[in-house]
Enzyme design. Structure first.
Site, mmCIF file in Angstrom:
data_model
loop_
_atom_site.group_PDB
_atom_site.id
_atom_site.type_symbol
_atom_site.label_atom_id
_atom_site.label_comp_id
_atom_site.label_asym_id
_atom_site.label_seq_id
_atom_site.Cartn_x
_atom_site.Cartn_y
_atom_site.Cartn_z
ATOM 1 C CG ASP A 91 -1.734 1.148 1.271
ATOM 2 O OD1 ASP A 91 -2.736 1.245 0.485
ATOM 3 O OD2 ASP A 91 -1.654 2.002 2.237
ATOM 4 C CD GLU A 113 -2.342 2.497 -3.433
ATOM 5 O OE1 GLU A 113 -3.572 2.954 -3.566
ATOM 6 O OE2 GLU A 113 -1.895 2.397 -2.324
#
Length: 515
Positions: free
Chosen positions: A228, A265
């Protein structure tokens, strides 16, 4: 290549497959080109009747994931957290209590692996939750040994920055410096105050993170991580430090598990994304999502094909070994069907494009049954509909849905029996991809022929197969010449005809031809 029609799904969707001694054998192309199914556990399947989805509920539905044809599952955060979304972790080596126990998760892993389904978990290491014991200690004072795990500044040194921030694609948070309660020292939190950023200039902190990775790979047995906010490990004005960290992280994880899967990401344009590839061999292609929507909504046929060719060629200039994680939607965007104005034809064509393009496509849970949802985020993460409400014992109830209800979305149990359903459409396309190597791992080549403006056309070429894919993104029927030699119809969507080297495509119609 000689093929025979294997299955007629409906008058609108036809799949043909080659004989077994050609390409009809199902293959698992993961991670390079396989299909990954993204699950938000909280909304997926409730096994104990408390209204919250759980890991045992996912285990109960592994046969469903296998039936759909997915090769892997990516779990949104499953670690303890005070929030519904769980991106503010308070314990990196545990399972959120409402989701179950570590034994439940290990059982899920074992059952998934029996079915050749890989498991990828969200690893949230850009920041912790403000309730994590590290931060609880760090906020006690400047001399606390955990102070260096976070980023601090005195009020007088950052006064002019407290209320300033450049808005980015992945955060609209204006305030990045936050008061822990004393009004003198402020800590940095890129997203919100409840998510203080970790300080990667600290070797002690980095060693803690590598140990967390080791725990999940070695002691638990996951197959990889979705990283993330990978762009923000160091501030955006230190991109080289970001790139170097991820190379170090990859080396540490590969020393533990040589075939570890890492997908990052990095929410930005290709020039910013590409330099992360040496450290993160798979990266989400957000351009694909936005360009797909633009192409369908403006009926610009070649927009996405040209964009994707440009991105792939650019990435090849960085490294020959990368995984292009393509998406048509995910947990941070409005649901795809909403983005396409609830137009069923365009919706089916969107998945036909995603699953015939190069890359390793991700499928967000519920897209295969046409779930609906608009932000705020809770409402793009609404409960999955397994059956009509009075029969759906697994449906979660942690939130009252605004968009995906029995009145607006047909539950899976009904769609299974409808050859023209979204579910059977997705299942057909995934099967097509898994049985045709050119669609899974083939190159992307664009035709030299000029087609009408609404037409998207491309060749997919592998060492032993070539296919020609053509989509009409418009509302008006088109008649097209087919390249010489493409005589076998592998798939069609919508109103189509194919004869004597010509294809006729109606509104949002598609065809895949082989030779």
């Amino acid at each position: 290549m000689k093929c025979t029609q294997l299955l007629v799904m409906s008058s609108m969707t036809i799949l043909s497959a080659c004989k077994l001694d050609d390409f009809s054998e199902v293959k698992n192309y993961w991670p390079q080109a396989g299909v990954t199914y993204e699950i938000f556990v909280q909304s997926f399947n409730d096994s104990d009747g408390d209204g919250i989805g759980d890991l045992n509920g996912v285990t109960q539905k592994l046969d469903y994931v296998q039936e759909l044809g997915a090769n892997a599952i990516w779990f949104m955060p499953i670690m303890p957290s005070p929030s519904y979304h769980k991106y503010d972790v308070t314990d990196y080596k545990a399972i959120h209590p409402a989701y179950g126990t570590m034994e439940d998760f290990k059982n899920l892993l074992a059952e998934a692996h029996k079915r050749d389904i890989k498991i990828v978990i969200d690893l949230i290491i850009n920041h912790s939750g403000s309730g994590h014991p590290w931060f609880e200690e760090a906020r006690k004072g400047r001399d606390n040994p955990y102070r260096e795990y976070y980023i601090w500044a005195q009020k007088d040194t950052i006064a002019e920055f407290i209320n300033k921030k450049v808005i980015t694609l992945d955060s609209d948070n204006i305030r990045q410096w936050h008061d822990p309660g004393n009004g003198e020292d402020f800590y940095y939190g890129f997203f919100i105050g409840g998510m203080p950023d970790l300080n990667y200039d600290s070797k002690k902190l980095r060693d803690e993170i590598y140990e967390i990775g080791r725990f999940w790979l070695e002691e638990v047995g996951v197959d990889g991580f979705r990283l993330d906010a990978a762009k923000h490990i160091f501030p955006d004005d230190r991109p080289l430090d970001n790139h170097e960290f991820w190379k170090e992280f990859r080396a540490k994880m590969e020393a533990i598990k040589p075939d570890v899967y890492l997908v990052g990401e990095v929410y930005d344009k290709k020039e910013i994304v590409a330099p992360f590839l040496p450290g993160l061999p798979a990266l989400f292609n957000f351009d694909f999502h936005y360009t797909l929507l633009e192409a369908l909504n403006t009926e610009n046929g070649m927009l996405l094909a040209k964009k994707q060719k440009e991105i792939l060629d650019f990435y090849l200039g960085i490294t020959p070994n990368f995984i292009d994680a393509t998406i048509s939607s995910n947990h941070d965007q409005h649901r795809l069907l909403n983005e396409l104005g609830s137009d069923a034809d365009r919706y089916k064509q969107a998945s036909a494009i995603l699953l015939t393009m190069p890359g390793a496509p991700y499928l967000y849970y519920g897209e295969e049954i046409g779930m609906l949802g608009l932000k705020p985020d809770e409402h793009i993460r609404e409960p999955f509909l397994w059956d009509v409400s009075e029969k759906d014992s697994g449906r979660t109830s942690w939130i009252k849905p605004n968009y995906t209800t029995d009145a607006t979305v047909t539950p899976l149990a009904i769609q299974r029996n409808d050859p023209a359903s979204y579910f059977n459409h997705y299942k057909t396309l995934i099967s097509l991809r898994n049985t045709n190597p050119a669609l899974a791992i083939g190159t992307l080549d664009l035709p030299e022929v000029e087609y009408p403006e609404t037409v998207m056309a491309y060749h997919r070429v592998s060492s032993d197969q070539e296919v020609f894919v053509i989509h009409n993104l418009g509302k008006v029927e088109v008649l097209l010449d087919v390249p010489v030699g493409f005589e076998e119809k592998l798939f069609s969507l919508g109103q189509t005809t194919f004869a004597e080297g010509k294809v006729k495509l109606g509104k949002n119609a598609s065809m895949v031809l082989g030779r």
